[in-house]
Scaffold this active site. Sequence first.
Site, PDB file in Angstrom:
ATOM      1  N   SER A 127      51.100  -4.707  44.586  1.00 42.90           N
ATOM      2  CA  SER A 127      51.343  -4.406  43.305  1.00 42.90           C
ATOM      3  C   SER A 127      50.931  -3.083  42.882  1.00 42.90           C
ATOM      4  O   SER A 127      50.957  -2.191  41.873  1.00 42.90           O
ATOM      5  CB  SER A 127      50.330  -5.019  42.611  1.00 42.90           C
ATOM      6  OG  SER A 127      49.271  -5.143  43.071  1.00 42.90           O
ATOM      7  N   LYS A 163      45.501   0.407  36.496  1.00 41.76           N
ATOM      8  CA  LYS A 163      46.047   0.412  35.512  1.00 41.76           C
ATOM      9  C   LYS A 163      45.938   1.760  35.513  1.00 41.76           C
ATOM     10  O   LYS A 163      45.009   2.656  35.492  1.00 41.76           O
ATOM     11  CB  LYS A 163      45.991  -0.421  34.179  1.00 41.76           C
ATOM     12  CG  LYS A 163      45.708  -2.035  34.414  1.00 41.76           C
ATOM     13  CD  LYS A 163      47.563  -2.828  34.182  1.00 41.76           C
ATOM     14  CE  LYS A 163      47.402  -4.116  34.636  1.00 41.76           C
ATOM     15  NZ  LYS A 163      49.331  -3.722  34.372  1.00 41.76           N
TER      16      LYS A 163
END
Lengths: 204, 204
Positions: A127, A163
Amino acid sequence: MKNTLTNRQQEVYDYLKRESRITGVMPSTREIQHFFGFASQTAAMNHLRALEKKQVIQRVPGKARAVVFPDELDREEIVDIPIYGNIAAGMGQDVDHEKEGCISIDIRSLGLKHNARTFALKVRGESMVDAHICDGDTVVLEFREPRKNDVVAALIDGETTLKRYVVENGKPFLRAENEMFPDLIPARELIIQGVLVALVRNAA
Amino acid sequence: MKNTLTNRQQEVYDYLKRESRITGVMPSTREIQHFFGFASQTAAMNHLRALEKKQVIQRVPGKARAVVFPDELDREEIVDIPIYGNIAAGMGQDVDHEKEGCISIDIRSLGLKHNARTFALKVRGESMVDAHICDGDTVVLEFREPRKNDVVAALIDGETTLKRYVVENGKPFLRAENEMFPDLIPARELIIQGVLVALVRNAA
DNA sequence: TCGAATAGTGTTCAAATAGATACATGAAGA
DNA sequence: TCTTCATGTATCTATTTGAACACTATTCGA
């Protein structure tokens, strides 16, 4: 004439290295004597002298157990960074930081400050490939306030994910580092666990 | 009761840590005494006892200079990997390996074998981003024969570049890890300097 | 074939070092 | 107030340890 240790000298060298690493204490000449079964302590002394002549050890005269490995001497300071778990696979909010191992590395290679509070997480899944962070990588995070465009580890729905911390119109947001998830999450509402400061990849 | 060192105890602890790192030899109680200007050696003894009670050091009774840091004791073996230069920026064929620093890291984090012969190179430029290797990364290479699909450092036209070692129709080739350079170079004609085994990124 | 390096034995000495014991003082907690 | 802990001084002892000296034997290169 420098590195050509004889078999016996190599044995003594290995013994010193092993023993000092495992016990934390350098053997004395008499401990060397007994380990190798020498009848005389002088035998150990002779070996130390030979090793010193061949530059692989140094000794400080008059001090007890004062055998030094020159290679280790000009080494940078080493920190032990605990590995706490996986990204996107666990590490609950209040899990009391169960250690799953450690990375020991010199502070300069990671560009760490001496007093930085850091921990590490194993990356699972693909990811974060957009940020060139791959499955199996170990990311090192610092426990501090994020700055603009830092990559941060955030706790979302009981899972830790990476993030990017961005600021738009003066407001902080978290942007996913994967084009499959074009989220933009208000940063105020979540727990930011750490800021990415380094990465170690084992490609072997 | 474990980690609450007093100021004075912290000073003593720091002194032990610093001194043993720089000189390679643990101070004796008398050296501690003189460093802090104690009139009595017992003062140093008391501090050592206090530090041991608070778990931050261990002592081996009856042995000289036998102060041990428990944290460092269960540490993996640490190797010093020399950094020889830059990728795509130099490292001529017969440059006699001028060291530009060192990475010191435990062998387990990099998945290295104890006897592996390794060296490191700094990555310059964005030419390896396809393999998720970025500008500024430090790659660790092992000096061994490449296997299929290994990433290797190859010497081409006096420059070191990273390529992937592929085998097609039984013949080895090097494929560029950058879509801008879709080369396919016969592997037999070049010098392969090492095989990528690990990577360290400093993102701070 | 000569000397140097290697690899030991056996013994003695002095310095380095840990460790114990008695005592003092001030601050923090119960 | 009493106790514990932290931080010391002063002194003495036993052990650990490095280091020196005399001597032997083998191997290896010049």
